[in-house]
Design a protein around this motif. Structure first.
Motif, PDB file in Angstrom:
ATOM      1  N   SER A  86       0.829  -1.211   0.000  1.00 38.21           N
ATOM      2  CA  SER A  86       0.000   0.000   0.000  1.00 38.21           C
ATOM      3  C   SER A  86       0.862   1.260   0.000  1.00 38.21           C
ATOM      4  O   SER A  86       0.523   2.244  -0.659  1.00 38.21           O
ATOM      5  CB  SER A  86      -0.954   0.003   1.189  1.00 38.21           C
ATOM      6  N   GLU A  87       1.988   1.244   0.716  1.00 38.56           N
ATOM      7  CA  GLU A  87       2.901   2.398   0.692  1.00 38.56           C
ATOM      8  C   GLU A  87       3.497   2.587  -0.706  1.00 38.56           C
ATOM      9  O   GLU A  87       3.615   3.725  -1.184  1.00 38.56           O
ATOM     10  CB  GLU A  87       4.019   2.213   1.711  1.00 38.56           C
ATOM     11  N   ALA A  88       3.879   1.496  -1.362  1.00 35.56           N
ATOM     12  CA  ALA A  88       4.429   1.600  -2.717  1.00 35.56           C
ATOM     13  C   ALA A  88       3.368   2.098  -3.694  1.00 35.56           C
ATOM     14  O   ALA A  88       3.668   2.879  -4.606  1.00 35.56           O
ATOM     15  CB  ALA A  88       4.974   0.253  -3.170  1.00 35.56           C
ATOM     16  N   ASP A  89       2.127   1.661  -3.517  1.00 35.39           N
ATOM     17  CA  ASP A  89       1.039   2.112  -4.381  1.00 35.39           C
ATOM     18  C   ASP A  89       0.792   3.611  -4.207  1.00 35.39           C
ATOM     19  O   ASP A  89       0.623   4.341  -5.188  1.00 35.39           O
ATOM     20  CB  ASP A  89      -0.229   1.326  -4.056  1.00 35.39           C
ATOM     21  N   SER A  90       0.808   4.078  -2.956  1.00 35.94           N
ATOM     22  CA  SER A  90       0.598   5.505  -2.728  1.00 35.94           C
ATOM     23  C   SER A  90       1.764   6.326  -3.292  1.00 35.94           C
ATOM     24  O   SER A  90       1.569   7.409  -3.837  1.00 35.94           O
ATOM     25  CB  SER A  90       0.382   5.765  -1.245  1.00 35.94           C
ATOM     26  N   LEU A  91       2.978   5.789  -3.190  1.00 31.02           N
ATOM     27  CA  LEU A  91       4.146   6.471  -3.772  1.00 31.02           C
ATOM     28  C   LEU A  91       4.029   6.542  -5.291  1.00 31.02           C
ATOM     29  O   LEU A  91       4.349   7.571  -5.903  1.00 31.02           O
ATOM     30  CB  LEU A  91       5.426   5.746  -3.371  1.00 31.02           C
ATOM     31  N   CYS A  92       3.521   5.478  -5.907  1.00 32.65           N
ATOM     32  CA  CYS A  92       3.334   5.466  -7.365  1.00 32.65           C
ATOM     33  C   CYS A  92       2.312   6.524  -7.786  1.00 32.65           C
ATOM     34  O   CYS A  92       2.524   7.238  -8.771  1.00 32.65           O
ATOM     35  CB  CYS A  92       2.890   4.071  -7.803  1.00 32.65           C
ATOM     36  N   HIS A  93       1.211   6.647  -7.043  1.00 31.23           N
ATOM     37  CA  HIS A  93       0.199   7.651  -7.376  1.00 31.23           C
ATOM     38  C   HIS A  93       0.741   9.071  -7.204  1.00 31.23           C
ATOM     39  O   HIS A  93       0.474   9.944  -8.040  1.00 31.23           O
ATOM     40  CB  HIS A  93      -1.050   7.464  -6.510  1.00 31.23           C
ATOM     41  N   ARG A  94       1.495   9.306  -6.145  1.00 32.56           N
ATOM     42  CA  ARG A  94       2.084  10.639  -5.954  1.00 32.56           C
ATOM     43  C   ARG A  94       3.084  10.957  -7.058  1.00 32.56           C
ATOM     44  O   ARG A  94       3.144  12.096  -7.546  1.00 32.56           O
ATOM     45  CB  ARG A  94       2.773  10.720  -4.592  1.00 32.56           C
ATOM     46  N   ASN A  95       3.856   9.958  -7.471  1.00 35.60           N
ATOM     47  CA  ASN A  95       4.833  10.158  -8.543  1.00 35.60           C
ATOM     48  C   ASN A  95       4.131  10.471  -9.862  1.00 35.60           C
ATOM     49  O   ASN A  95       4.555  11.361 -10.615  1.00 35.60           O
ATOM     50  CB  ASN A  95       5.708   8.907  -8.680  1.00 35.60           C
ATOM     51  N   ALA A  96       3.028   9.765 -10.158  1.00 38.00           N
ATOM     52  CA  ALA A  96       2.279  10.033 -11.396  1.00 38.00           C
ATOM     53  C   ALA A  96       1.697  11.437 -11.375  1.00 38.00           C
ATOM     54  O   ALA A  96       1.721  12.144 -12.392  1.00 38.00           O
ATOM     55  CB  ALA A  96       1.182   8.994 -11.567  1.00 38.00           C
ATOM     56  N   ARG A  97       1.162  11.865 -10.225  1.00 36.85           N
ATOM     57  CA  ARG A  97       0.605  13.229 -10.113  1.00 36.85           C
ATOM     58  C   ARG A  97       1.693  14.280 -10.324  1.00 36.85           C
ATOM     59  O   ARG A  97       1.489  15.280 -11.019  1.00 36.85           O
ATOM     60  CB  ARG A  97      -0.056  13.399  -8.758  1.00 36.85           C
ATOM     61  N   LEU A  98       2.866  14.040  -9.758  1.00 38.08           N
ATOM     62  CA  LEU A  98       3.977  14.972  -9.935  1.00 38.08           C
ATOM     63  C   LEU A  98       4.439  15.023 -11.394  1.00 38.08           C
ATOM     64  O   LEU A  98       4.751  16.097 -11.918  1.00 38.08           O
ATOM     65  CB  LEU A  98       5.136  14.570  -9.026  1.00 38.08           C
ATOM     66  N   GLN A  99       4.456  13.873 -12.073  1.00 32.38           N
ATOM     67  CA  GLN A  99       4.837  13.861 -13.493  1.00 32.38           C
ATOM     68  C   GLN A  99       3.827  14.629 -14.335  1.00 32.38           C
ATOM     69  O   GLN A  99       4.214  15.334 -15.287  1.00 32.38           O
ATOM     70  CB  GLN A  99       4.955  12.425 -13.997  1.00 32.38           C
ATOM     71  N   ARG A 100       2.537  14.514 -14.019  1.00 30.94           N
ATOM     72  CA  ARG A 100       1.533  15.287 -14.759  1.00 30.94           C
ATOM     73  C   ARG A 100       1.738  16.780 -14.552  1.00 30.94           C
ATOM     74  O   ARG A 100       1.637  17.570 -15.498  1.00 30.94           O
ATOM     75  CB  ARG A 100       0.127  14.879 -14.322  1.00 30.94           C
ATOM     76  N   ARG A 101       2.036  17.194 -13.339  1.00 33.55           N
ATOM     77  CA  ARG A 101       2.273  18.617 -13.072  1.00 33.55           C
ATOM     78  C   ARG A 101       3.516  19.114 -13.811  1.00 33.55           C
ATOM     79  O   ARG A 101       3.528  20.235 -14.352  1.00 33.55           O
ATOM     80  CB  ARG A 101       2.423  18.853 -11.576  1.00 33.55           C
ATOM     81  N   LEU A 102       4.583  18.302 -13.825  1.00 33.72           N
ATOM     82  CA  LEU A 102       5.792  18.702 -14.550  1.00 33.72           C
ATOM     83  C   LEU A 102       5.540  18.780 -16.050  1.00 33.72           C
ATOM     84  O   LEU A 102       6.074  19.665 -16.734  1.00 33.72           O
ATOM     85  CB  LEU A 102       6.930  17.725 -14.269  1.00 33.72           C
ATOM     86  N   GLY A 103       4.726  17.858 -16.583  1.00 37.67           N
ATOM     87  CA  GLY A 103       4.383  17.911 -18.011  1.00 37.67           C
ATOM     88  C   GLY A 103       3.620  19.179 -18.352  1.00 37.67           C
ATOM     89  O   GLY A 103       3.858  19.812 -19.385  1.00 37.67           O
ATOM     90  N   ALA A 104       2.707  19.570 -17.462  1.00 36.27           N
ATOM     91  CA  ALA A 104       1.946  20.803 -17.694  1.00 36.27           C
ATOM     92  C   ALA A 104       2.876  22.014 -17.650  1.00 36.27           C
ATOM     93  O   ALA A 104       2.735  22.953 -18.448  1.00 36.27           O
ATOM     94  CB  ALA A 104       0.842  20.935 -16.649  1.00 36.27           C
ATOM     95  N   LEU A 105       3.833  22.025 -16.725  1.00 42.00           N
ATOM     96  CA  LEU A 105       4.792  23.134 -16.666  1.00 42.00           C
ATOM     97  C   LEU A 105       5.679  23.183 -17.908  1.00 42.00           C
ATOM     98  O   LEU A 105       5.994  24.263 -18.415  1.00 42.00           O
ATOM     99  CB  LEU A 105       5.660  23.012 -15.415  1.00 42.00           C
ATOM    100  N   GLU A 106       6.081  22.026 -18.409  1.00 43.23           N
ATOM    101  CA  GLU A 106       6.904  22.000 -19.637  1.00 43.23           C
ATOM    102  C   GLU A 106       6.131  22.567 -20.818  1.00 43.23           C
ATOM    103  O   GLU A 106       6.685  23.310 -21.642  1.00 43.23           O
ATOM    104  CB  GLU A 106       7.352  20.573 -19.937  1.00 43.23           C
ATOM    105  N   GLU A 107       4.849  22.211 -20.927  1.00 41.47           N
ATOM    106  CA  GLU A 107       4.030  22.770 -22.013  1.00 41.47           C
ATOM    107  C   GLU A 107       3.894  24.277 -21.875  1.00 41.47           C
ATOM    108  O   GLU A 107       3.959  25.015 -22.869  1.00 41.47           O
ATOM    109  CB  GLU A 107       2.644  22.127 -22.010  1.00 41.47           C
ATOM    110  N   LEU A 108       3.695  24.750 -20.648  1.00 48.68           N
ATOM    111  CA  LEU A 108       3.569  26.182 -20.422  1.00 48.68           C
ATOM    112  C   LEU A 108       4.857  26.907 -20.787  1.00 48.68           C
ATOM    113  O   LEU A 108       4.824  27.968 -21.421  1.00 48.68           O
ATOM    114  CB  LEU A 108       3.207  26.449 -18.957  1.00 48.68           C
ATOM    115  N   LEU A 109       5.981  26.343 -20.404  1.00 47.79           N
ATOM    116  CA  LEU A 109       7.264  26.983 -20.732  1.00 47.79           C
ATOM    117  C   LEU A 109       7.562  26.939 -22.226  1.00 47.79           C
ATOM    118  O   LEU A 109       8.203  27.842 -22.758  1.00 47.79           O
ATOM    119  CB  LEU A 109       8.396  26.315 -19.957  1.00 47.79           C
ATOM    120  N   ALA A 110       7.113  25.887 -22.906  1.00 47.03           N
ATOM    121  CA  ALA A 110       7.353  25.792 -24.352  1.00 47.03           C
ATOM    122  C   ALA A 110       6.560  26.863 -25.105  1.00 47.03           C
ATOM    123  O   ALA A 110       7.001  27.340 -26.156  1.00 47.03           O
ATOM    124  CB  ALA A 110       6.982  24.408 -24.853  1.00 47.03           C
ATOM    125  N   ARG A 111       5.404  27.252 -24.570  1.00 45.47           N
ATOM    126  CA  ARG A 111       4.574  28.260 -25.235  1.00 45.47           C
ATOM    127  C   ARG A 111       5.083  29.686 -25.004  1.00 45.47           C
ATOM    128  O   ARG A 111       4.719  30.595 -25.736  1.00 45.47           O
ATOM    129  CB  ARG A 111       3.132  28.153 -24.753  1.00 45.47           C
TER     130      ARG A 111
END
Length: 121
Positions: A86-111
């Motif tokens: 369960s701890e590894a699963d929660s870490l995976c979900h937090r990591n995926a959320r952080l990757q989505r936020r970083l992807g959104a920031l990369e798109e914003l910076l590219a524009r």
């Protein structure tokens, strides 16, 4: 200092009585006891019925006690591995959320165009 979640202590395999108690350790009668009531008290008493009649009963009781301890240990290990999962699963979900936020920031910076942004003096 972290608080222990589980404590495991080995039990004595062939002891039926608790150290200071007057009942069986697991709460049941002694194997081979015709009265159906476990012998109580500390040491040997005169006229006391032996707890086990044969060596086969002793070894059978020891084997059953060992299997019960292994069962408890495997159940506890299953709980521990379930907690790790369960701890590894929660870490995976937090990591995926952080990757989505970083992807959104990369798109914003590219524009952004650095030539159009005015810098204050």
């Amino acid at each position: 200092m972290p608080f222990p979640l589980r404590t495991l202590e080995p039990l004595k395999l062939c002891r039926l009585e608790e150290a200071g108690g007057d009942g069986a350790e697991r709460g049941g009668p002694a194997p081979g006891d015709p009265s159906g009531v476990a012998e109580g008290g500390g040491g040997r008493r005169r006229g006391a019925v032996p707890l086990f009649g044969t060596l086969e009963q002793v070894s059978s009781y020891a084997l059953v006690s060992l299997l019960m301890q292994l069962s408890d240990l495997s159940r506890c290990a299953g709980d521990i591995f379930g907690g790790i999962l369960s701890e590894a699963d929660s870490l995976c979900h937090r990591n995926a959320r952080l990757q989505r936020r970083l992807g959104a920031l990369e798109e914003l910076l590219a524009r952004l165009d650095h030539r159009k942004v005015k810098i204050r003096e």
